[in-house]
Scaffold this active site. Sequence first.
Site, PDB file in Angstrom:
ATOM      1  CG  ASP A  78      -2.137  -0.904   0.989  1.00 19.38           C
ATOM      2  OD1 ASP A  78      -2.044  -1.821   0.156  1.00 19.38           O
ATOM      3  OD2 ASP A  78      -3.171  -0.701   1.652  1.00 19.38           O
ATOM      4  CB  CYS A 113       1.385  -6.150   3.500  1.00 21.68           C
ATOM      5  SG  CYS A 113       3.104  -5.805   3.955  1.00 21.68           S
ATOM      6  CG  ASP A 114      -1.691  -2.733   4.286  1.00 21.90           C
ATOM      7  OD1 ASP A 114      -0.469  -2.881   4.326  1.00 21.90           O
ATOM      8  OD2 ASP A 114      -2.261  -1.743   4.774  1.00 21.90           O
ATOM      9  CE  LYS A 115      -6.195  -2.644   2.061  1.00 18.97           C
ATOM     10  NZ  LYS A 115      -4.863  -2.374   2.561  1.00 18.97           N
ATOM     11  CB  CYS A 165       5.034   0.236   7.959  1.00 18.75           C
ATOM     12  SG  CYS A 165       5.089   0.180   6.160  1.00 18.75           S
ATOM     13  CD  GLU A 180      -4.440   2.239   2.992  1.00 21.51           C
ATOM     14  OE1 GLU A 180      -4.716   1.249   3.679  1.00 21.51           O
ATOM     15  OE2 GLU A 180      -3.277   2.659   2.833  1.00 21.51           O
ATOM     16  CB  SER A 203      -2.599   4.541   5.589  1.00 23.09           C
ATOM     17  OG  SER A 203      -1.555   4.020   6.368  1.00 23.09           O
TER      18      SER A 203
END
Length: 551
Positions: A78, A119-121, A192, A440, A466
């Site tokens: 992202d 990560c994320d999704k 991150c 985002e 985010s």
Amino acid sequence: MRSDKIKKGLERMPNRALLYGAGLHPSHMNRPFIGIASSFTDIIPGHINMRTLERYIERGIENAGGTPFIFGVPGICDGIAMGHEGMKQSLPSRELIADIIENIASAHALDGLVLLTNCDKITPGMIMGALRINIPTIVVTAGPMLAGHFGKKRLSLVRDTFEAVGRAKAGKITEQERETLEIEACPGCGSCQGLYTANTMACLTEAMGLSLPYCATSPAVLNKKLRIAYESGQRIATLIKNNVTPLKIVNKNALENAIRIDMSLGGSTNTVLHLMAIASQAKINLNLKDFDRISKQTPHISSLRPGGNYFMEDLDVAGGIPAVFKRLKDKIKSNPTVCGKKTKDIAKDAVIFDEDVIRPLNKPIHKQGGIAILYGNLALQGCVVKQSAVEPNMMKFEGKANIFDSEEEAMKAILSSKINKGDIVVIRYEGPSGGPGMREMLSPTAAIVGMGLYKHVALITDGRFSGGTRGPCIGHISPEAAQGGLLAYLKNGDKILIDIPKRKLEARVGKAEIEKRKKTMGLAEPKVKSGYLYRYSKMVTSASTGAVFKE
């Protein structure tokens, strides 16, 4: 075994021939076939260590008497996709990933899965796919990144790059400082460093019971992560033997435990979308009101970035998610986990090593949890704000609408100093259907912070944020502009009230005027008219239901 469909009986002679062609030994045919779904890619720092983790998971599986097979799952970073058209692809990738897990595991009749993600999704997408086929599954998140350094100052991606764009534009840092931040903010592999979406989802995955204890917070570079990967490979064989499937773990208790952990830590607003999507896949009734109810009951007890100053490595040293469970022991519900212990037992055995990182309940940072759900004529179906990252003076704010029909338009105005104190930046037509893809908005929100406006300016959108966003930023506005929500009919200068304590988001526009505008103002043309994003825009539901596909 489920895999007997492809390896047992005379009629499966051709199937076995192909498996031998892949290098299997005859002894492998009598073992459970276990898929390692790996989202390894060279372009995401949170995933570049996965080749090593794959090896350790394989070792664990072989040691426990299983036959491992690695297959690939796509990954989008992202941070790299942020601020341009690429971000439209991020949330839609979640549905693709769920389909891939279902597709591969079903086609090859796998007996179990190890989901190697970060990560994320990617994490929620993999979990959704595993729930859909409901075979024994364990999740290994690849771990957070360590802090960068600029002398003695610790650095993180969002505060020291995204927000530094605004500081550089405002002349608050030199070009040499900017270059140093760019090089040093991300010192190596891992997701991150703060409680952004990737690490929040890792924490919630462990809280739901789908990862081994300490998996979520263990930094990517530590040998502890390798041991967790190895133990996960061993553990999946036991889960298969005992037929412990995801639907025996992911129930309403598991989801409420995850929400409670989220609220106590001040996690990403994206988790509202993802937990509702996971609940939808598991056929569990979960809605926005559940998040707000639990938030009001749960104090925010850990000051992690972006709103605070601690890093994921600090949370790990303080005792990780088991220690947070211990702090919340009277609030969490006892539920099974993949490690064999129930959540209450994990809490009982945990140790809290740092009372500042994981504060006592009577000394919280905020009395309520990190996320609040607002309603009003602008958000009849609800919207989301990370209240733990909002300054006290901005918890209630009334300002004038400054309207943009895309993120790019808003970003250009922000960096051109066209946003004034008292403005509410309105970014519309960025919802799940209208975006499409519900981008985002970290670039504009970080620029606002970097330019020192976050104590004087708010931002609202039908897009999302985010986990790194801070300030009075309200997203997931539903219904979205593309679906005829009031957001589509706002005009520049309209007064908007944000009242987080009272859970309100209201446009100060009369009903008669709203009806007049609906008759004279048309909706914007679709931004995408072909390809996957077009199909996605036609299939996706509201953010208020998790932005899942229509049944």
